[in-house]
Scaffold this active site. Structure first.
Site: not given
Length: 174
Positions: A62, A101
């Site tokens: 991530y 994101h």
């Protein structure tokens, strides 16, 4: 990424204690693809979307933050930073996905991620709160080592994918 400061520039705000200009940074972490939601106890929704088989792909990576100083934008530094992570993941067979994101209005970042092989997985409403205002984001991912992630079709079973990958001599990859 740090660069030696040869001529002090008063407008540069990112200088470390050695006087080096911090041109950019990337912060991320390997996470378990079998992580569970604290709220529900079920397998985490993002992990489920990105990795259909956590036994085959026990990890994901991530990217929490990617940034470059204003003075070093549009010169390829963001690509260099992301590609260093990509190289690391390519050498780690059990990592099936790289994800992040991005706020929906950041068109420059979205173009960068798409150019680097990421695809949009889904839109998440109200993910960011900035100055008490909620903003939507996109979940972007890139897959590795044969993981199909959110592109996994119910009609193509894991067994069929494994057979295809073996028949291709490993040419089918993420």
């Amino acid at each position: 990424v740090v660069m030696k400061q040869s001529d002090p520039d008063e407008t540069c705000k990112f200088v470390n204690e050695c006087g080096e200009i911090i041109a950019g940074c990337i912060v991320g972490s390997f996470l378990s693809s079998s992580m569970h939601s604290v709220k529900t106890g079920a397998r985490d929704e993002t992990a489920t979307l990105l990795v259909s088989d956590p036994d085959e792909y026990p990890e994901m990576f991530y990217i929490m933050t990617l940034g470059t100083s204003m003075h070093f934008r549009r010169v390829g530094l963001g690509s260099i930073l992301v590609n260093r992570v990509v190289d690391m993941i390519k050498s780690k067979q059990g990592c099936g996905a790289l994800y992040l994101h991005v706020i929906t209005y950041n068109a420059t970042a979205i173009k960068l991620y798409e150019r680097l092989g990421f695809s949009c997985v889904k839109k998440i409403r109200g993910y960011y709160t900035i100055n008490s205002v909620n903003y939507d984001c996109f979940l972007y991912a890139r897959y590795f080592h044969g993981n199909l992630g959110h592109n996994n079709s119910d009609s193509l079973s894991n067994a069929a994918r494994l057979i295809l990958r073996k028949m291709s001599g490993g040419l089918i990859a993420g």
